[in-house]
Design an enzyme around this catalytic site. Structure first.
Site, PDB file in Angstrom:
ATOM      1  N   MET A 137      -1.818 -13.672   3.242  1.00  0.00           N
ATOM      2  CA  MET A 137      -0.809 -14.678   3.590  1.00  0.00           C
ATOM      3  C   MET A 137      -0.902 -14.988   5.084  1.00  0.00           C
ATOM      4  O   MET A 137      -1.712 -14.418   5.807  1.00  0.00           O
ATOM      5  CB  MET A 137       0.574 -14.208   3.173  1.00  0.00           C
ATOM      6  CG  MET A 137       0.720 -14.132   1.670  1.00  0.00           C
ATOM      7  SD  MET A 137       2.372 -13.676   1.155  1.00  0.00           S
ATOM      8  CE  MET A 137       2.492 -12.027   1.828  1.00  0.00           C
ATOM      9  N   GLY A 187      -4.277  -9.856   4.885  1.00  0.00           N
ATOM     10  CA  GLY A 187      -5.038 -11.079   5.066  1.00  0.00           C
ATOM     11  C   GLY A 187      -4.778 -12.167   4.044  1.00  0.00           C
ATOM     12  O   GLY A 187      -5.333 -13.251   4.133  1.00  0.00           O
ATOM     13  N   LYS A 205       6.639  -5.197   6.247  1.00  0.00           N
ATOM     14  CA  LYS A 205       6.480  -5.321   7.699  1.00  0.00           C
ATOM     15  C   LYS A 205       7.835  -5.348   8.391  1.00  0.00           C
ATOM     16  O   LYS A 205       8.059  -4.624   9.372  1.00  0.00           O
ATOM     17  CB  LYS A 205       5.685  -6.584   8.029  1.00  0.00           C
ATOM     18  CG  LYS A 205       5.283  -6.706   9.488  1.00  0.00           C
ATOM     19  CD  LYS A 205       4.357  -7.905   9.702  1.00  0.00           C
ATOM     20  CE  LYS A 205       3.051  -7.712   8.974  1.00  0.00           C
ATOM     21  NZ  LYS A 205       2.102  -8.818   9.166  1.00  0.00           N
ATOM     22  N   SER A 247      -0.795   7.937 -35.858  1.00  0.00           N
ATOM     23  CA  SER A 247      -1.576   7.674 -34.659  1.00  0.00           C
ATOM     24  C   SER A 247      -1.610   6.161 -34.472  1.00  0.00           C
ATOM     25  O   SER A 247      -2.054   5.439 -35.362  1.00  0.00           O
ATOM     26  CB  SER A 247      -3.000   8.219 -34.783  1.00  0.00           C
ATOM     27  OG  SER A 247      -3.730   7.947 -33.600  1.00  0.00           O
ATOM     28  N   CYS A 283      -4.465   6.397 -30.257  1.00  0.00           N
ATOM     29  CA  CYS A 283      -5.909   6.591 -30.129  1.00  0.00           C
ATOM     30  C   CYS A 283      -6.644   5.309 -29.761  1.00  0.00           C
ATOM     31  O   CYS A 283      -7.864   5.258 -29.806  1.00  0.00           O
ATOM     32  CB  CYS A 283      -6.492   7.182 -31.408  1.00  0.00           C
ATOM     33  SG  CYS A 283      -6.224   6.166 -32.878  1.00  0.00           S
ATOM     34  N   ARG A 335       2.706   0.864   8.585  1.00  0.00           N
ATOM     35  CA  ARG A 335       2.878   0.903   7.127  1.00  0.00           C
ATOM     36  C   ARG A 335       2.125   2.129   6.626  1.00  0.00           C
ATOM     37  O   ARG A 335       1.251   2.659   7.318  1.00  0.00           O
ATOM     38  CB  ARG A 335       2.324  -0.360   6.470  1.00  0.00           C
ATOM     39  CG  ARG A 335       0.842  -0.586   6.714  1.00  0.00           C
ATOM     40  CD  ARG A 335       0.393  -1.951   6.261  1.00  0.00           C
ATOM     41  NE  ARG A 335      -0.990  -2.209   6.668  1.00  0.00           N
ATOM     42  CZ  ARG A 335      -1.554  -3.410   6.698  1.00  0.00           C
ATOM     43  NH1 ARG A 335      -0.841  -4.459   6.361  1.00  0.00           N
ATOM     44  NH2 ARG A 335      -2.801  -3.562   7.066  1.00  0.00           N
ATOM     45  N   ARG A 395       5.035 -14.167  11.226  1.00  0.00           N
ATOM     46  CA  ARG A 395       4.140 -13.385  10.370  1.00  0.00           C
ATOM     47  C   ARG A 395       4.748 -13.202   8.980  1.00  0.00           C
ATOM     48  O   ARG A 395       5.956 -13.017   8.846  1.00  0.00           O
ATOM     49  CB  ARG A 395       3.884 -11.998  10.967  1.00  0.00           C
ATOM     50  CG  ARG A 395       3.171 -11.984  12.303  1.00  0.00           C
ATOM     51  CD  ARG A 395       3.132 -10.563  12.864  1.00  0.00           C
ATOM     52  NE  ARG A 395       2.431 -10.491  14.131  1.00  0.00           N
ATOM     53  CZ  ARG A 395       1.148 -10.150  14.263  1.00  0.00           C
ATOM     54  NH1 ARG A 395       0.427  -9.879  13.187  1.00  0.00           N
ATOM     55  NH2 ARG A 395       0.573 -10.090  15.448  1.00  0.00           N
ATOM     56  N   HIS A 399     -10.986  -7.104   7.815  1.00  0.00           N
ATOM     57  CA  HIS A 399     -10.511  -7.605   6.525  1.00  0.00           C
ATOM     58  C   HIS A 399     -11.309  -7.005   5.375  1.00  0.00           C
ATOM     59  O   HIS A 399     -10.756  -6.522   4.382  1.00  0.00           O
ATOM     60  CB  HIS A 399     -10.616  -9.136   6.497  1.00  0.00           C
ATOM     61  CG  HIS A 399     -10.289  -9.747   5.173  1.00  0.00           C
ATOM     62  ND1 HIS A 399     -11.263 -10.009   4.216  1.00  0.00           N
ATOM     63  CD2 HIS A 399      -9.116 -10.117   4.616  1.00  0.00           C
ATOM     64  CE1 HIS A 399     -10.700 -10.529   3.149  1.00  0.00           C
ATOM     65  NE2 HIS A 399      -9.395 -10.613   3.360  1.00  0.00           N
ATOM     66  N   TYR A 421       0.970  12.952 -27.920  1.00  0.00           N
ATOM     67  CA  TYR A 421      -0.333  13.015 -27.265  1.00  0.00           C
ATOM     68  C   TYR A 421      -0.926  11.620 -27.131  1.00  0.00           C
ATOM     69  O   TYR A 421      -0.509  10.679 -27.812  1.00  0.00           O
ATOM     70  CB  TYR A 421      -1.301  13.923 -28.056  1.00  0.00           C
ATOM     71  CG  TYR A 421      -1.737  13.369 -29.390  1.00  0.00           C
ATOM     72  CD1 TYR A 421      -2.827  12.512 -29.489  1.00  0.00           C
ATOM     73  CD2 TYR A 421      -1.056  13.704 -30.560  1.00  0.00           C
ATOM     74  CE1 TYR A 421      -3.234  11.996 -30.716  1.00  0.00           C
ATOM     75  CE2 TYR A 421      -1.460  13.192 -31.795  1.00  0.00           C
ATOM     76  CZ  TYR A 421      -2.543  12.336 -31.862  1.00  0.00           C
ATOM     77  OH  TYR A 421      -2.941  11.821 -33.070  1.00  0.00           O
TER      78      TYR A 421
END
Length: 903
Positions: free
Chosen positions: A107, A105, A27, A787, A855, A340, A96, A456, A875
């Protein structure tokens, strides 16, 4: 963090820029950026995140902070030509929060600081509006009381409701100055009764206490929960923004709103947002009063509307992204309070990324970074069947898409409780607030009767990828009686099933059936992105996936155990099979052959059982190799302990006991029961399994190798192209691997001699034990590939039994911050990851051409895929439905690495 005497803790809005988010928070950095762009931002200053860190670590503010705040406040007072809280014409400020990452919402914020019994009269004279002044004062006491002094907010709400009831009005805007004076008096009584002290009249004390409260709000339970959910580090701290107040509650020529440069739900261009006349910003985001669409501002105040549209265009071009904007109009003067990069739905993320490429604002590499695997996974969720018979009971604002079905619950506690019991729930509220976060996380979806796309509920749901419908005004929500009443008078009680469609805003009674998403149909090949009727979203996904596939280095394979799964995986873009679990081929009717093997008393009986299994295994492999023709298939030899193929010990014991009591034949069951007792292990996952089975039970692994080799030879005879890799599981020492490899090579040579077909079958192992990782250099002498089985590697590194610990204490570990996320969900880079990294290096040092993959479940986890790219695997392998996610993240990892190298 120790305090540096030369450290600067406060920055004026004119001193910062958007690149200082670490220091000024999102902010503060963006307020500074808008100030630099010459946009109308009320003057103010930002207290840095570094000051917050000192406060949180030491329990007190940095020594230099008070003097720095005083100096910047003096400068602000000179700029504004008035002093904080002075009696005749007071300067008022807002305090703020503003962390690096948006936490909507979570804080604290306090508006109208500087008002007191004395200065409220001066504000009324200055504004020539007594009602406005007293409305601002009651707001200050209410916000300050709840946020700073810890008073239960419901007490203020109840007092305000009583005032409206006494006046017989529905809205707080219908209360006049005399009414609001009474409200203020009642609010002050509440503060005194609840805290034992009077509401502070000193404006500087108000500001200092509010700054401290914002620092403390970083570590509230709801903030910590949100950070865990969004994987935001807990050591960042929050900045604090002190901004001169501008007022949207001065009358009909004033107001406040939230705007988006594009629709955050769909990504489409247009005028999106909410506006509320004669209100302050908290009224909009809290959803307490229903707003009007932003487009209505054009008829309310065209000058401000035109200026806002121009600013929105400027900001989107400057940030090259969807911007979320908060603004206030004070008697026709437009002020920018925040911007933002806006949170958006998964579909909007893909659409916006490709739109910005087409506009020339970003390139394909940047577009790839604007989306992620979690968003793609959301797009693959099913949607409601348009042809289903439904009973629509209401409609609200489509705030966050998806198809959610569950039992209606009316409070956060019940949502969590029922969810933990396995129930799917829909959280229904008039409007949500930050205290509802745990219930929102637990629910399948969120439904509110108030609020809009900027409330919110909407903002948080979009950030979490949770289905949400807001502002369904025709539905009357009674949280105390735990029920919801429709416009027709029908009553939905807690526990009744409802369905909500976050893409249309429609609400249905009962369970609505779902159908596959168009994105899944695209991956399945049932929808072509180039077709004229192709969904716009599908086209956006196609473009980004195509680029990800072009740039990624990691190949993506599938975990698949049969031809059907292999075919599906191939359609989803799999480049082979990284894990075929042969034990899944022994289930169902075939279990009897394994039982025969276990019960064999002689070599002949054992050989007969293995001979019976051989053709069945071979048939499975032929089908699998055909489905994956031309692509590598890694077949893991039998891994789990044999007891898993036998009946449950309790069930078997009961069966034997009943048979004995009835004098019925039960010889086979008795032998099975004796075998279960013989094979019983205290910890079977660390017992007789994997390579140990192959070494202890003669012929077991050689039977499987023969089945694999014969299947490969048959496919070659049929002009196929099988590319087979045989993987030996749970190896802890190279000697185990050498013995099994020698036996396997003999069998393969026999098959070559018998069939006359030349076979090239790679032999390798699974690295899933810490010792295997530590001795990887030695093991690589006998292995052509590794693997990494990160499921078992995580269990053995941590000493966890996954089946037990996730249910017993993982919740506590997550709540206490020991884990940011389960190590079974995202790889533990510092522990398990360190072993993977060292094993990669050791394996390649011994055998430079060794093939390396993973895997475990981590192969489809977005964050883990980036790690595997970084350590140099060839991979990843994952379940078929995770393949698109892994492909996308592999592309993002490559693009990110390339960007880092170029910088």
């Amino acid at each position: 963090m120790s305090e540096n005497n030369d450290q600067k803790f406060v920055y004026d809005f004119t001193e910062g820029n958007r690149d200082l988010k670490d220091l000024l928070g999102g902010k503060g950095a963006n307020l500074a950026e808008m100030t630099n762009l010459g946009l109308p931002v009320p003057p103010g200053f930002t207290i840095t995140t570094e000051a917050c860190k000192v406060y949180l670590e030491s329990g007190s503010e940095p020594v230099a902070l008070r003097d720095e705040v005083t100096a910047h406040l003096d400068a602000l007072e000179r700029t504004m030509g008035k002093k904080l809280g002075q009696a005749d014409d007071p300067l008022l400020v807002s305090v703020r929060s503003g962390a690096k990452f948006s936490m909507p919402g979570m804080m604290d914020t306090v508006l109208n600081i500087g008002l007191s019994d004395e200065s409220v009269a001066g504000l009324a004279r200055q504004a020539d509006n007594e009602r406005f002044a007293w409305d601002s004062y009651r707001r200050l006491i209410q916000m300050f009381g709840k946020t700073v002094l810890g008073v239960d907010g419901e007490l203020f709400e109840e007092a305000l409701d009583e005032a409206k009831a006494a006046k017989k009005v529905a809205s707080d805007t219908d209360l006049d100055a005399a009414d609001l004076k009474k409200v203020v008096k009642q609010f002050k009584k509440i503060v005194k009764a609840e805290t034992g002290r009077d509401f502070p009249q000193d404006p500087r004390e108000q500001m200092d206490l509010a700054i401290e409260a914002v620092f403390n709000s970083w570590n509230t339970d709801r903030a910590k929960l949100y950070r865990r959910q969004e994987r935001i580090p807990g050591d960042l701290g929050t900045a604090v923004n002190v901004c001169s107040m501008v007022f949207g509650n001065l009358g009909p020529d004033s107001g406040t709103g939230v705007a988006f440069t594009r629709d955050p739900a769909s990504g489409h261009a247009g005028v999106y947002g909410d506006y509320l006349q004669n209100a302050q910003g908290e009224d909009v985001v809290a959803g307490i009063r229903n707003t009007v669409p932003l487009a209505d501002l054009e008829s309310i105040d065209k000058t401000s509307y035109d200026q806002l549209m121009e600013i929105m265009s400027t900001l989107e071009t400057h940030y090259k992204d969807l911007c979320d904007i908060e603004f206030t109009i004070e008697r026709g003067q437009l002020w920018m309070l925040q911007t933002r990069v806006g949170k958006r739905t998964a579909g909007a993320a893909f659409r916006i990324a490709t739109q910005l490429v087409d506009q020339g604002l970003i390139d394909e590499a940047e577009a790839l970074q604007r989306v992620n695997g979690a968003q793609l996974a959301q797009l693959m969720f099913p949607k409601f069947d348009d042809d289903a018979k439904v009973e629509q009971i209401g409609r609200g604002i489509a705030a966050s898409p998806g198809a959610a079905v569950g039992k209606a619950v009316f409070d956060s506690y019940t949502a969590v409780k029922w969810s933990r019991s396995g129930e799917k729930v829909i959280l229904i509220r008039r409007e949500t607030n930050p205290d509802d976060l745990d219930g929102m996380i637990a629910a399948e979806g969120i439904l509110t009767s108030r609020g809009g796309k900027t409330s919110h509920a909407a903002v948080v749901a979009r950030g979490m990828g949770k289905t949400c419908v807001c502002g369904a005004e025709e539905l009357e929500v009674d949280t105390k009686r735990r029920r919801m009443t429709t416009a027709s008078g029908a009553v939905i009680e807690e526990g009744d099933v409802v369905s909500i469609d976050g893409s249309t805003g429609k609400v249905y009674l009962g369970e609505v059936p779902v159908v596959p998403s168009p994105v899944v149909e695209y991956f399945e090949g049932r929808m072509h992105a180039g077709a004229d009727d192709a969904d716009e979203l599908v086209q956006a996904v196609h473009r980004i996936m195509a680029y990800a596939d072009r740039v990624r280095r990691l190949r993506v394979r599938a975990n698949a155990d049969n031809a059907e799964d292999a075919s599906r995986a191939r359609r989803f873009g799999a480049q082979g099979i990284g894990l075929c679990r042969t034990e899944h081929m022994f289930l169902g009717e075939r279990r009897q052959y394994v039982e025969r093997l276990i019960l064999a008393d002689t070599d002949a009986e054992r050989d007969d059982a293995l001979k019976a299994l051989l053709p069945l295994q071979k048939t499975d492999f032929v089908e699998l190799f055909e489905a994956m023709d031309g692509l590598p298939v890694t077949v893991r030899l039998l891994d789990p302990p044999l007891h898993e193929f036998l009946p449950d010990i309790t069930e078997l014991s009961v069966r034997v006991a009943l048979a004995e009591s009835r004098k019925e034949p039960h010889e086979n069951d008795l032998r099975l029961l004796q075998a279960v007792h013989r094979l019983h292990e205290q910890n079977p996952m660390l017992g007789l399994r994997g390579v140990r089975l192959g070494l202890v039970i003669p012929g077991l692994f050689t039977m499987q190798v023969r089945a694999i080799a014969e299947a490969a030879a048959q496919r070659i005879d049929a002009k196929g192209d099988p590319r087979v890799e045989i993987m030996i599981p749970l190896v802890g020492t190279v000697q185990e691997l050498e013995i099994v490899r020698e036996d396997a090579e003999k069998v393969i040579a026999e098959v070559v001699a018998e069939t006359g077909v030349e076979l090239k079958l790679a032999l390798g192992t699974m690295i899933e034990l810490p010792r295997a990782a530590v001795t990887a250099g030695q093991i690589a002498e006998a292995a052509e590939f590794f693997s990494f089985g990160t499921n078992d590697l995580t269990q053995t590194v941590w000493g966890f039994s996954r089946d037990d610990v996730e249910a017993s204490f993982f919740t506590a570990y997550l709540e206490k911050g020991i884990f940011g996320v389960s190590p079974f969900e995202t790889i533990d880079k510092d522990g398990v990851g360190a072993l993977v990294r060292s094993a990669v290096q050791a394996g390649r040092a011994t055998r430079p051409d060794i093939k390396l993959g993973v895997c475990g479940e981590h192969g489809g986890d977005p964050e883990s895929v980036h790690f595997f790219h970084e350590v140099g695997l060839d991979y990843v392998s994952c379940s078929p439905f995770r393949i698109p996610v892994a492909r996308l993240e592999a592309g993002r990892a490559a693009a990110e690495a390339k960007g880092s190298d170029s910088r």
